[in-house]
Design an enzyme around this catalytic site. Structure first.
Site, PDB file in Angstrom:
ATOM      1  N   GLY A   1      -4.116  -3.121  -2.293  1.00 46.49           N
ATOM      2  CA  GLY A   1      -3.225  -3.216  -3.451  1.00 46.49           C
ATOM      3  C   GLY A   1      -3.882  -3.898  -4.632  1.00 46.49           C
ATOM      4  O   GLY A   1      -3.725  -3.476  -5.785  1.00 46.49           O
ATOM      5  N   CYS A   2      -4.620  -4.958  -4.364  1.00 43.37           N
ATOM      6  CA  CYS A   2      -5.270  -5.721  -5.440  1.00 43.37           C
ATOM      7  C   CYS A   2      -6.403  -4.914  -6.073  1.00 43.37           C
ATOM      8  O   CYS A   2      -6.617  -4.983  -7.288  1.00 43.37           O
ATOM      9  CB  CYS A   2      -5.783  -7.055  -4.906  1.00 43.37           C
ATOM     10  SG  CYS A   2      -4.437  -8.077  -4.245  1.00 43.37           S
TER      11      CYS A   2
END
Length: 157
Positions: free
Chosen positions: A44-45
């Protein structure tokens, strides 16, 4: 003291990649996006950072600097930044000074276990150092576009 919408961001100093020290004073005259994320090199990051990377020229055109912030070390940040080709700086907040200031440490659950972690959040600061908009509990899809739109509108105001 935590940040509040339509109030100046309190003074801070933070170490960033490229041997930079970031503070509200160093951002004077420019808008800034500070996006907090949980951890370097996670799916996600990485996706979120790539979104800011891919829109970087549009943010610059809107007189807006982008900074990613997590509790990772500067060394980890430098590697993550190089690997992903991020044209913006990453701020290391190992002591959680900025996490506390922006109130992004929240109780989270993973596989039934509770822990304190970074709540994915983004903050838009105007050229006078005033917090103008915040996004908390961010979901990655479509987020960068929403922040860009807000930065462009603020730049034109």
């Amino acid at each position: 003291m935590a940040v509040e919408i339509d109030h100046p961001v309190p003074s801070f100093q933070a170490q960033a990649t490229s041997n930079q020290v970031i503070s509200p004073e160093s951002l004077a005259g420019k808008q800034a996006v500070l996006y907090f994320y949980p951890k370097d090199n996670t799916p996600g990051c990485t996706t979120q950072g790539q979104g800011f990377r891919d829109q970087h020229q549009a943010f610059l055109a809107a007189n807006t600097l982008v900074f990613g912030i997590s509790r990772d070390s500067l060394k980890t940040h430098e590697n993550f930044r190089a690997k992903q080709g991020f044209p913006f700086e990453l701020i290391s907040d190992k002591d959680e000074q900025l996490c506390q200031l922006f109130d992004v440490i929240k109780l989270k659950k993973l596989y039934g276990k509770e822990y304190l972690g970074v709540d994915r959040s983004t903050f838009l600061i105007d050229r006078n150092g005033v917090l103008r908009q915040e996004w908390r509990g961010v979901k990655v899809p479509g987020h960068v576009e929403a922040v860009l739109k807000a930065a462009q509108a603020l730049n034109e105001a």
